[in-house]
Scaffold this motif. Sequence first.
Motif, PDB file in Angstrom:
ATOM      1  N   UNK A 699      46.558  36.173  56.042  1.00 43.99           N
ATOM      2  CA  UNK A 699      45.542  36.884  55.263  1.00 43.99           C
ATOM      3  C   UNK A 699      45.508  36.289  53.861  1.00 43.99           C
ATOM      4  N   UNK A 700      44.312  36.092  53.325  1.00 47.63           N
ATOM      5  CA  UNK A 700      44.112  35.518  51.998  1.00 47.63           C
ATOM      6  C   UNK A 700      43.366  36.505  51.119  1.00 47.63           C
ATOM      7  N   UNK A 701      43.779  36.610  49.872  1.00 47.05           N
ATOM      8  CA  UNK A 701      43.131  37.474  48.896  1.00 47.05           C
ATOM      9  C   UNK A 701      42.528  36.607  47.801  1.00 47.05           C
ATOM     10  N   UNK A 702      41.242  36.784  47.524  1.00 53.34           N
ATOM     11  CA  UNK A 702      40.532  36.018  46.505  1.00 53.34           C
ATOM     12  C   UNK A 702      39.868  36.961  45.508  1.00 53.34           C
ATOM     13  N   UNK A 703      39.650  36.489  44.290  1.00 52.42           N
ATOM     14  CA  UNK A 703      38.980  37.306  43.288  1.00 52.42           C
ATOM     15  C   UNK A 703      38.227  36.454  42.285  1.00 52.42           C
ATOM     16  N   UNK A 704      37.222  37.085  41.636  1.00 50.44           N
ATOM     17  CA  UNK A 704      36.418  36.374  40.637  1.00 50.44           C
ATOM     18  C   UNK A 704      35.905  37.364  39.594  1.00 50.44           C
ATOM     19  N   UNK A 705      36.082  37.020  38.324  1.00 45.74           N
ATOM     20  CA  UNK A 705      35.591  37.804  37.197  1.00 45.74           C
ATOM     21  C   UNK A 705      34.606  36.947  36.420  1.00 45.74           C
ATOM     22  N   UNK A 706      33.390  37.472  36.172  1.00 50.11           N
ATOM     23  CA  UNK A 706      32.363  36.658  35.520  1.00 50.11           C
ATOM     24  C   UNK A 706      31.646  37.444  34.428  1.00 50.11           C
ATOM     25  N   UNK A 707      31.174  36.704  33.452  1.00 48.80           N
ATOM     26  CA  UNK A 707      30.331  37.212  32.370  1.00 48.80           C
ATOM     27  C   UNK A 707      29.035  36.423  32.453  1.00 48.80           C
ATOM     28  N   UNK A 708      27.939  37.083  32.848  1.00 46.70           N
ATOM     29  CA  UNK A 708      26.702  36.394  33.187  1.00 46.70           C
ATOM     30  C   UNK A 708      25.654  36.527  32.089  1.00 46.70           C
ATOM     31  N   UNK A 709      24.872  35.440  31.917  1.00 47.65           N
ATOM     32  CA  UNK A 709      23.786  35.418  30.932  1.00 47.65           C
ATOM     33  C   UNK A 709      24.284  35.934  29.577  1.00 47.65           C
ATOM     34  N   UNK A 710      25.286  35.278  29.063  1.00 46.43           N
ATOM     35  CA  UNK A 710      25.960  35.728  27.847  1.00 46.43           C
ATOM     36  C   UNK A 710      24.970  35.836  26.691  1.00 46.43           C
ATOM     37  N   UNK A 711      24.767  37.065  26.209  1.00 50.63           N
ATOM     38  CA  UNK A 711      23.865  37.363  25.092  1.00 50.63           C
ATOM     39  C   UNK A 711      22.477  36.750  25.296  1.00 50.63           C
ATOM     40  N   UNK A 712      22.048  36.695  26.566  1.00 44.34           N
ATOM     41  CA  UNK A 712      20.714  36.209  26.880  1.00 44.34           C
ATOM     42  C   UNK A 712      20.530  34.719  26.739  1.00 44.34           C
ATOM     43  N   UNK A 713      21.617  33.951  26.697  1.00 45.48           N
ATOM     44  CA  UNK A 713      21.522  32.504  26.467  1.00 45.48           C
ATOM     45  C   UNK A 713      21.400  31.689  27.743  1.00 45.48           C
ATOM     46  N   UNK A 714      21.609  32.324  28.909  1.00 52.13           N
ATOM     47  CA  UNK A 714      21.626  31.574  30.154  1.00 52.13           C
ATOM     48  C   UNK A 714      22.995  31.027  30.500  1.00 52.13           C
ATOM     49  N   UNK A 715      23.976  31.246  29.629  1.00 52.92           N
ATOM     50  CA  UNK A 715      25.342  30.810  29.895  1.00 52.92           C
ATOM     51  C   UNK A 715      26.070  31.833  30.752  1.00 52.92           C
ATOM     52  N   UNK A 716      26.960  31.359  31.614  1.00 54.49           N
ATOM     53  CA  UNK A 716      27.806  32.231  32.421  1.00 54.49           C
ATOM     54  C   UNK A 716      29.217  31.664  32.423  1.00 54.49           C
ATOM     55  N   UNK A 717      30.193  32.547  32.305  1.00 51.64           N
ATOM     56  CA  UNK A 717      31.599  32.148  32.286  1.00 51.64           C
ATOM     57  C   UNK A 717      32.329  32.948  33.355  1.00 51.64           C
ATOM     58  N   UNK A 718      33.191  32.276  34.118  1.00 54.06           N
ATOM     59  CA  UNK A 718      33.900  32.963  35.192  1.00 54.06           C
ATOM     60  C   UNK A 718      35.307  32.405  35.335  1.00 54.06           C
ATOM     61  N   UNK A 719      36.231  33.276  35.716  1.00 53.94           N
ATOM     62  CA  UNK A 719      37.568  32.865  36.136  1.00 53.94           C
ATOM     63  C   UNK A 719      37.741  33.324  37.584  1.00 53.94           C
ATOM     64  N   UNK A 720      38.453  32.543  38.373  1.00 56.32           N
ATOM     65  CA  UNK A 720      38.604  32.878  39.785  1.00 56.32           C
ATOM     66  C   UNK A 720      40.012  32.555  40.251  1.00 56.32           C
ATOM     67  N   UNK A 721      40.395  33.169  41.328  1.00 50.43           N
ATOM     68  CA  UNK A 721      41.651  32.868  41.985  1.00 50.43           C
ATOM     69  C   UNK A 721      41.469  32.946  43.493  1.00 50.43           C
ATOM     70  N   UNK A 722      42.085  32.022  44.216  1.00 50.98           N
ATOM     71  CA  UNK A 722      42.018  32.006  45.677  1.00 50.98           C
ATOM     72  C   UNK A 722      43.437  31.967  46.226  1.00 50.98           C
ATOM     73  N   UNK A 723      43.633  32.655  47.341  1.00 51.44           N
ATOM     74  CA  UNK A 723      44.973  32.815  47.906  1.00 51.44           C
ATOM     75  C   UNK A 723      45.922  33.342  46.828  1.00 51.44           C
ATOM     76  N   UNK A 724      45.533  34.451  46.230  1.00 50.49           N
ATOM     77  CA  UNK A 724      46.259  34.976  45.077  1.00 50.49           C
ATOM     78  C   UNK A 724      47.704  35.345  45.398  1.00 50.49           C
ATOM     79  N   UNK A 725      47.994  35.682  46.634  1.00 51.22           N
ATOM     80  CA  UNK A 725      49.357  36.033  47.028  1.00 51.22           C
ATOM     81  C   UNK A 725      50.165  34.808  47.445  1.00 51.22           C
TER      82      UNK A 725
END
Length: 761
Positions: A699-725
Amino acid sequence: MKTILLASVAAVGISTSAAAQDSAVAGTPVASESQVADIIVTARRRDESLSKVPISIAVLSSGALETQGIRSEQDLQTAVPGLLIQQSGSSNSINYSIRGQTVDQFTGSPPAVLPYINEFQVDPGAASSFFDLANVQVLKGPQGTLFGRNTTGGAVLYTTVQPTDKLNGFISTRIANFDGRQVTFGLTLPVAPFASLRLAGNYGDGGGYVKNLGAYDGVLGAGGNFVPRSDRLGNDRNKAIRATLLLTPTDGIKNTTIVQVTSDKGTSVPGLLYTSCGCSLDAPFVAGQTGPFSGLPAYLAWQKRTNTETYSNSTWKFKSKSHFVSNNTEINLGDNLVLKNIVGTAYYNKNFEADIDATPWHIYEAAQGYPANHMEHRQFSEELQLQGKAFDGKLQYVAGVYYSYLRDTQDDHLVVYGAIPSPSIYTLKDQSYAAFAQAAYSISNQVHLTGGFRYTKDEIKGFELPGSQFAPGGAAYSPTYDQKQSTSFSKPSWNVSLDYQIKPSLLLYVTQRGSWRAGGFNFSAPPVSTAGKFGGNLFLPETAKDVELGAKFNGNINGMRVTTNFSIYRQWINNVQRATFISVPFPAVVTSNVPKAQVTGQEFDFTVSPASWLHVGGQLSHVNAKFTDPLVIAFGQSIPYGPYGFSPKWSGSAFSEISQEIGDGSSVALRGDVFAQSSFYFSNEANTFLPGTKVAGYALVNGRLSWNNIRGTGLALAVYGKNLLDKRYFVGGLATGVTLGTNSVNPGVPRSYGLELKYAF
């Protein structure tokens, strides 16, 4: 495994809805007054709502590909339970498996599941096209009436982002552990009122997660030393560029041309020693050796403790180049008639090295100390369709003809015991001709009947080339061998389905299909134009037929948006094409036809949206595959097959996602996924000749946290992890215990994580 599956179904993570990121193409959510958002698919060669198509289909939109971190074929498996991306020997040797239908390594069998890019069939071994995709559709079950080549397992349809009449684009970059880095871009340029151009590209590097610590420099049994190394295996430098030109000179003509050029260079993820038969091959390992291991048992015990380190006498280097050009032209001949033409050509060239025995010693290698193994694939196909409607739109039909030409040249410089060359050098040609027709008729507003038929003829020719072990002058040559071989096969494919739209949100259907894949010659075995039963390399076509019952719901329950899909199926396969390892006198592979097999299963998926900001869902697949007539005769030897290989009984996933607006057009999102899979066998003879070829579930656990369209600029920033365990798991294997005494497995990616930055306009 039950605990794992319950955890998978019950898992709760968090993310954002990807629907808003999709383009107005197949894979895009749409809505009507009577339905919640639905997905447009092209499974029947026309745009239709997913909930209205009487076929089992899994669809991943561009947004889903991004939020789930699906960047390669291997990643696709965790998003589509029931789909297995089979690795055999190395990460650069993959095949798709659906509902137990796949192709064994080294058999020469046609794929049981074929990939298509914008309706043009491409070689499964070619470089990845996983960038700037609009969606991926996975069709499950026998295919043949509407797609280029016959398959018994399914089809995977990749649709790239298409040009529009508006300037838009994006650029994204990613950095990750294991020195991973990637830059991807897409840009649409309207160049004239009737022309638009889409440019897209990808550059990726790094990712190697297995360290090669050393190799043995002596010939087997003749003494030698371990030589320290420090190589990272699994690094891949990918460079790809794609151009799509859309021309609409008149309202009734649409012409789309795609050109893609790709190159890959790096090292494969190696096969790791997994089990040993403890047979006579052990003895030569003990004499005259110096270093950390006195023999095979000691090395096997060490390798079982790690899947991120190995000792290998191969560099595992590979280099490939590929390109394809396809053109899709649609001409409107009237209100209810469209002429469509799909033509394309592709080329694929790869050089690689591999350590087939998966030990530090020189037992059986691909190209170790010789010119690299070489594969060359050339392809051309032409398909002409006529699509139309009749009887006030109650009848929708498509009819056409299809032709394809494939030419594969393979130069396998295999080396036995560090000194004896055992090359297999040949060219194989396959010409396929087909005519097809399919029609869907609305018996009433709620009941629809679909029928399709296709007849295909395949002509196969093969040639031993100078330098082959079976050609004149070769180590295994015999004057009885056929240096030129030819055969042909022709069979029908069909599809009949009946669906009942009980109400706008609920569809019931039943489908019966039949298809086949061609036989041919396996040039890893002696070239004698008869079946392996009589000492030859000929194998017969595989045929499959199935019955599938399903239900699809897409609507509202107590104010909540709900979609569910359920299917139950049974499939019967005759003359199943499978590998049989033999020695004649060197290790070789015969393609056998196992008389009969049966596959039954169920598939279920759902999504629920209790609120606009919260979505949860899951998928579950159960496959019960078995050989019902398992006995094969190969070179005078009786071989009972079983259990059924590369077919996990259970696989499933679960997710939850949430997003929150934070002002200025920005939003934050968090997503969590769990994927689980039960154990499977990487051979089809584990009960008899190939024990020790079962890998455990995981079994694999994955996750992703993102900040989308930062202040209306079209920029997006994300951090992710795969096979977290950081689970230790295996994604495939190569069963060579009969001939080499060793079986190897392919390790999955350990815990990985990274940072993504994207700008879209």
